[in-house]
Design a protein around this motif. Structure first.
Motif, PDB file in Angstrom:
ATOM      1  N   LEU A 236     -11.928  22.329   7.601  1.00  0.00           N
ATOM      2  CA  LEU A 236     -11.268  21.452   8.573  1.00  0.00           C
ATOM      3  C   LEU A 236     -11.481  19.983   8.201  1.00  0.00           C
ATOM      4  N   LEU A 237     -12.701  19.622   7.814  1.00  0.00           N
ATOM      5  CA  LEU A 237     -12.971  18.251   7.386  1.00  0.00           C
ATOM      6  C   LEU A 237     -12.160  17.897   6.144  1.00  0.00           C
ATOM      7  N   ALA A 238     -12.038  18.842   5.223  1.00  0.00           N
ATOM      8  CA  ALA A 238     -11.261  18.596   4.008  1.00  0.00           C
ATOM      9  C   ALA A 238      -9.787  18.372   4.343  1.00  0.00           C
ATOM     10  N   LEU A 239      -9.249  19.160   5.260  1.00  0.00           N
ATOM     11  CA  LEU A 239      -7.849  18.987   5.652  1.00  0.00           C
ATOM     12  C   LEU A 239      -7.630  17.631   6.323  1.00  0.00           C
ATOM     13  N   ASP A 240      -8.600  17.200   7.145  1.00  0.00           N
ATOM     14  CA  ASP A 240      -8.494  15.874   7.765  1.00  0.00           C
ATOM     15  C   ASP A 240      -8.408  14.788   6.693  1.00  0.00           C
ATOM     16  N   ASN A 241      -9.207  14.923   5.665  1.00  0.00           N
ATOM     17  CA  ASN A 241      -9.204  13.922   4.600  1.00  0.00           C
ATOM     18  C   ASN A 241      -7.931  13.995   3.765  1.00  0.00           C
ATOM     19  N   GLN A 242      -7.431  15.188   3.541  1.00  0.00           N
ATOM     20  CA  GLN A 242      -6.166  15.301   2.818  1.00  0.00           C
ATOM     21  C   GLN A 242      -5.014  14.691   3.611  1.00  0.00           C
ATOM     22  N   LEU A 243      -5.049  14.877   4.926  1.00  0.00           N
ATOM     23  CA  LEU A 243      -4.022  14.266   5.769  1.00  0.00           C
ATOM     24  C   LEU A 243      -4.105  12.745   5.693  1.00  0.00           C
ATOM     25  N   ASP A 244      -5.322  12.220   5.667  1.00  0.00           N
ATOM     26  CA  ASP A 244      -5.500  10.775   5.555  1.00  0.00           C
ATOM     27  C   ASP A 244      -4.989  10.271   4.199  1.00  0.00           C
ATOM     28  N   ILE A 245      -5.218  11.036   3.143  1.00  0.00           N
ATOM     29  CA  ILE A 245      -4.727  10.661   1.813  1.00  0.00           C
ATOM     30  C   ILE A 245      -3.196  10.619   1.796  1.00  0.00           C
ATOM     31  N   VAL A 246      -2.595  11.617   2.430  1.00  0.00           N
ATOM     32  CA  VAL A 246      -1.133  11.659   2.490  1.00  0.00           C
ATOM     33  C   VAL A 246      -0.604  10.422   3.199  1.00  0.00           C
ATOM     34  N   LYS A 247      -1.234  10.046   4.307  1.00  0.00           N
ATOM     35  CA  LYS A 247      -0.783   8.865   5.048  1.00  0.00           C
ATOM     36  C   LYS A 247      -0.918   7.604   4.196  1.00  0.00           C
ATOM     37  N   GLN A 248      -2.006   7.506   3.452  1.00  0.00           N
ATOM     38  CA  GLN A 248      -2.175   6.351   2.567  1.00  0.00           C
ATOM     39  C   GLN A 248      -1.095   6.334   1.486  1.00  0.00           C
ATOM     40  N   ASN A 249      -0.788   7.492   0.934  1.00  0.00           N
ATOM     41  CA  ASN A 249       0.246   7.567  -0.103  1.00  0.00           C
ATOM     42  C   ASN A 249       1.628   7.247   0.456  1.00  0.00           C
ATOM     43  N   ILE A 250       1.881   7.659   1.692  1.00  0.00           N
ATOM     44  CA  ILE A 250       3.169   7.333   2.318  1.00  0.00           C
ATOM     45  C   ILE A 250       3.318   5.823   2.408  1.00  0.00           C
ATOM     46  N   ALA A 251       2.238   5.133   2.795  1.00  0.00           N
ATOM     47  CA  ALA A 251       2.284   3.672   2.885  1.00  0.00           C
ATOM     48  C   ALA A 251       2.536   3.039   1.517  1.00  0.00           C
ATOM     49  N   ILE A 252       1.861   3.562   0.477  1.00  0.00           N
ATOM     50  CA  ILE A 252       2.042   3.032  -0.880  1.00  0.00           C
ATOM     51  C   ILE A 252       3.470   3.262  -1.365  1.00  0.00           C
ATOM     52  N   GLN A 253       3.972   4.471  -1.158  1.00  0.00           N
ATOM     53  CA  GLN A 253       5.305   4.810  -1.644  1.00  0.00           C
ATOM     54  C   GLN A 253       6.398   4.084  -0.861  1.00  0.00           C
ATOM     55  N   THR A 254       6.157   3.882   0.432  1.00  0.00           N
ATOM     56  CA  THR A 254       7.131   3.136   1.242  1.00  0.00           C
ATOM     57  C   THR A 254       7.227   1.691   0.757  1.00  0.00           C
ATOM     58  N   ASN A 255       6.079   1.130   0.426  1.00  0.00           N
ATOM     59  CA  ASN A 255       6.081  -0.231  -0.110  1.00  0.00           C
ATOM     60  C   ASN A 255       6.793  -0.286  -1.464  1.00  0.00           C
ATOM     61  N   ALA A 256       6.571   0.742  -2.300  1.00  0.00           N
ATOM     62  CA  ALA A 256       7.249   0.797  -3.603  1.00  0.00           C
ATOM     63  C   ALA A 256       8.756   0.945  -3.421  1.00  0.00           C
ATOM     64  N   LEU A 257       9.162   1.707  -2.403  1.00  0.00           N
ATOM     65  CA  LEU A 257      10.589   1.881  -2.124  1.00  0.00           C
ATOM     66  C   LEU A 257      11.235   0.545  -1.753  1.00  0.00           C
ATOM     67  N   LYS A 258      10.542  -0.273  -0.963  1.00  0.00           N
ATOM     68  CA  LYS A 258      11.069  -1.591  -0.594  1.00  0.00           C
ATOM     69  C   LYS A 258      11.289  -2.448  -1.840  1.00  0.00           C
ATOM     70  N   ILE A 259      10.318  -2.378  -2.773  1.00  0.00           N
ATOM     71  CA  ILE A 259      10.433  -3.168  -4.006  1.00  0.00           C
ATOM     72  C   ILE A 259      11.625  -2.701  -4.836  1.00  0.00           C
TER      73      ILE A 259
END
Length: 481
Positions: free
Chosen positions: A197-220
């Motif tokens: 469960l802790l690992a899944l929480d961290n994977q979900l957090d990683i996904v959210k961070q990647n979404i932010a990175i990729q969204t910023n790259a999409l704007k560029i």
């Protein structure tokens, strides 16, 4: 005693001795298998370790307060464990029943009835002409009143009943070990699910961070398209990557829900949020494991001790089955008062009755059922031997596998950490190169995807490390004490 009586007594004794000898010789011979409990002196490729982590209490082995609360609640509410506790009670009652079989049975009896015999029958005619005393005829119909006590006892000559009691005790103790094995597995299953469960929480957090990175790259990319530096294909590729990453979070959320509910089921409660600290996962470091000596598995593993006790019970079952070939001695006694009229019921000695009987019985012809039970008991004993040996072998292999896994995961985690650092740095580099037109958009996308996968794998590896620590504790036989 005259000479003829002595001769007769001697012949009778010889006949009795010959009969017993015949019965002994008629017991079928069995092929037995002796258990082999030898284990290697140490685990393969491992140094000797006198310390053993199995002797650590689970409260000291697991230091996360949220996990400790879950385990403590499960040990009270888990349905499977509570079912096992009732099996323990059943086994305890079986011991009580077996103990009662070799003690005398004593009871009280009272009865009342009336009996009218037909006049023109031999018994009716004889009773009609019989007087109780001069001038007092036999009453008709004849009443019957009885009060008394009775007792019976099978003398346990061959230890059949005592061995049956000992076998029941061994099975009771094996049930205790079975309960301990359930406890060990329950603790391990909750701990593994909690770390997942802790690992899944961290994977979900990683996904959210990647979404932010990729969204910023999409704007560029969109800005660069407006400047005619990239085409529409690049924009669509970045959009697809963002959508792909966003979809991942819902798969993870579903896994989180299922893992939470698995824990809730083990704890014995309806679905609800499982309290935890997701940030603690990054700081988790697997504790050092002391495997001890392989011979200690025979003492620490509940399933090994359970198999050993089942084997002891099976050996006693053979003795019980063998005793059925020999004579059994039963003693019965009755004492009380009986009369046809209540006013005579307690007249002594006229209404007093008593009896004492001894029965010696032995099977002689058609002993197929006894032989079948004897052969079956031996077959079950051989099964118990192989099961005991298999349980020991399985315990050793489980520990050996976990020892190897702990070592390999430690090396793997070190390398994956370096891989994550390298790929994380490459994201920034690829973005810079892309802005300066020295890298195309596919290189940027692949770098982001590789970085995401590597971080996922790093979290997965740490979860496996924690699971290996838990499974090692279980394999050594820890948790039940």
């Amino acid at each position: 005693m005259n000479k003829n009586n002595i001769t007769h007594y001697g012949k009778t004794s010889l006949v009795g001795i010959f009969a017993l000898a015949t019965l002994y010789s008629c017991v079928p011979a069995l092929e037995t298998v002796q258990e082999d409990t030898a284990v290697p002196v140490q685990y393969a490729d491992q140094p000797k370790d006198s310390l053993n982590s199995a002797r650590i209490k689970w409260q000291d082995y697991f230091t996360d307060p949220y996990l400790d609360t879950l385990i403590d609640t499960a040990l009270k509410n888990n349905q499977e464990l509570n079912i096992t506790l009732q099996e323990l009670e059943i086994a305890r009652n079986e011991v009580r029943a077996r103990k009662g079989e070799y003690l005398p049975f004593i009871g009280l009896k009272g009865a009342a009835g009336v009996d009218k015999k037909a006049r023109y029958t031999s018994r009716g005619a004889s009773e009609a002409t019989t007087d109780i005393r001069p001038g007092e005829e036999m009453p008709e119909p004849l009443q019957d009143y009885l009060v008394g006590a009775y007792a019976s006892w099978e003398v346990d000559i061959w230890g059949k009943l005592h061995n049956a009691k000992k076998a029941a005790i061994s099975r009771y103790l094996s049930t205790v070990e079975g309960k301990n094995f359930v406890v060990t597995n329950l603790i391990a299953e909750i701990a593994n699910s909690y770390y997942e469960l802790l690992a899944l929480d961290n994977q979900l957090d990683i996904v959210k961070q990647n979404i932010a990175i990729q969204t910023n790259a999409l704007k560029i990319v969109r800005i660069q398209k407006e400047a005619a530096r990239v085409n529409e294909l690049a924009v669509r590729k970045f959009e697809a990557e963002v959508l792909h990453t966003r979809s991942l979070q819902y798969d993870i959320r579903q896994k989180i829900t299922e893992t939470e509910n698995r824990i809730n089921f083990l704890v014995g409660r309806y679905p609800q949020h499982v309290r935890r600290d997701p940030d603690a996962f990054d700081n988790l470091i697997p504790d050092d494991i002391h495997s001890g000596l392989p011979s200690q598995l025979l003492e620490n593993r509940p399933d090994v001790k359970q198999a050993e006790l089942e084997l002891a019970a099976a050996k006693l079952d053979i003795k019980v089955a063998k005793a059925r070939f020999y004579p059994s001695l039963g003693i019965s006694a009755n004492i009380g008062y009986r009369a046809f009229n209540p006013k005579y019921l307690l007249n002594t000695p006229e209404s007093l009755l008593y009896s004492l009987t001894g029965d010696l019985t032995a099977p002689l012809i058609n002993r197929n059922a006894i032989k079948a039970a004897y052969y079956n008991a031996n077959a079950k004993q051989i099964q118990a031997v192989y099961n005991y040996e298999r349980t020991i072998l399985n315990a050793y292999i489980e520990v050996a596998n976990q020892l190897s896994k702990i070592g390999n995961l430690e090396k793997s985690y070190t390398l994956k950490s370096k891989e994550v650092d390298a790929l994380t740095a490459s994201i920034a580099i690829s973005n810079i190169l892309f802005k300066s037109a020295r890298a195309d958009y596919m290189e940027v996308l692949l770098t982001q995807r590789d970085a995401l996968e590597s971080r996922f794998e790093l979290v997965e590896t740490k979860m496996q490390q924690m699971n290996a620590m838990v499974n090692m504790y279980r394999a050594l036989g820890g948790g039940w004490n």
